[in-house]
Motif scaffolding. Structure first.
Motif, mmCIF file in Angstrom:
data_model
loop_
_atom_site.group_PDB
_atom_site.id
_atom_site.type_symbol
_atom_site.label_atom_id
_atom_site.label_comp_id
_atom_site.label_asym_id
_atom_site.label_seq_id
_atom_site.Cartn_x
_atom_site.Cartn_y
_atom_site.Cartn_z
ATOM 1 N N VAL A 21 0.841 -1.208 0.000
ATOM 2 C CA VAL A 21 0.000 0.000 0.000
ATOM 3 C C VAL A 21 0.873 1.254 0.000
ATOM 4 N N PHE A 22 1.870 1.282 0.880
ATOM 5 C CA PHE A 22 2.777 2.428 0.945
ATOM 6 C C PHE A 22 3.524 2.581 -0.375
ATOM 7 N N ALA A 23 4.010 1.467 -0.918
ATOM 8 C CA ALA A 23 4.779 1.518 -2.167
ATOM 9 C C ALA A 23 3.931 2.069 -3.317
ATOM 10 N N GLY A 32 9.244 -3.694 0.574
ATOM 11 C CA GLY A 32 10.374 -4.490 1.013
ATOM 12 C C GLY A 32 11.059 -3.899 2.222
ATOM 13 N N ALA A 33 12.196 -4.500 2.578
ATOM 14 C CA ALA A 33 12.976 -4.059 3.741
ATOM 15 C C ALA A 33 13.971 -2.987 3.318
ATOM 16 N N TYR A 34 14.080 -1.940 4.123
ATOM 17 C CA TYR A 34 14.981 -0.827 3.854
ATOM 18 C C TYR A 34 15.631 -0.366 5.148
#
Length: 103
Positions: A21-23, A32-34
């Protein structure tokens, strides 16, 4: 004329996981992981017109001869070329914060 005020600089890091949703709301970012690096200050802030230009090369609010306007455009370029993202959140609350988050 700008008034000089005392500002506080805050630097934060965090491991974050961005969901789909954020992407979708922050294209072209992917879920993904950041690792997040956030820099914020409590300075004078910027008006809405200035904020529309902050990542443009050679844009500056300084008088002639006092700066090149390459700072934020360089940061933007480095993050994008490295597969990262940068955006700002302007908040005109009591602290008049401008917050940059880099992933």
């Amino acid at each position: 004329m700008r008034c000089r005020t005392e500002a506080k600089l805050r630097i934060e890091t965090a491991n974050v996981h961005l969901d789909e949703v954020f992407a979708r709301r922050h294209q072209p970012q992917q879920a993904g992981a950041y690792v997040s690096l956030t820099v914020s200050d409590t300075g004078m802030g910027m008006d809405a017109e200035t904020l529309t230009h902050i990542f443009e090369p050679f844009f500056t609010t300084k008088e002639i001869g006092k700066g090149t306007g390459l700072g934020l455009s360089t940061v933007y370029g480095v993050f994008r070329q490295s597969g990262g993202y940068i955006w700002y959140i302007a908040s005109w609350d009591m602290a008049r914060r401008l917050k940059f988050t880099c992933l």
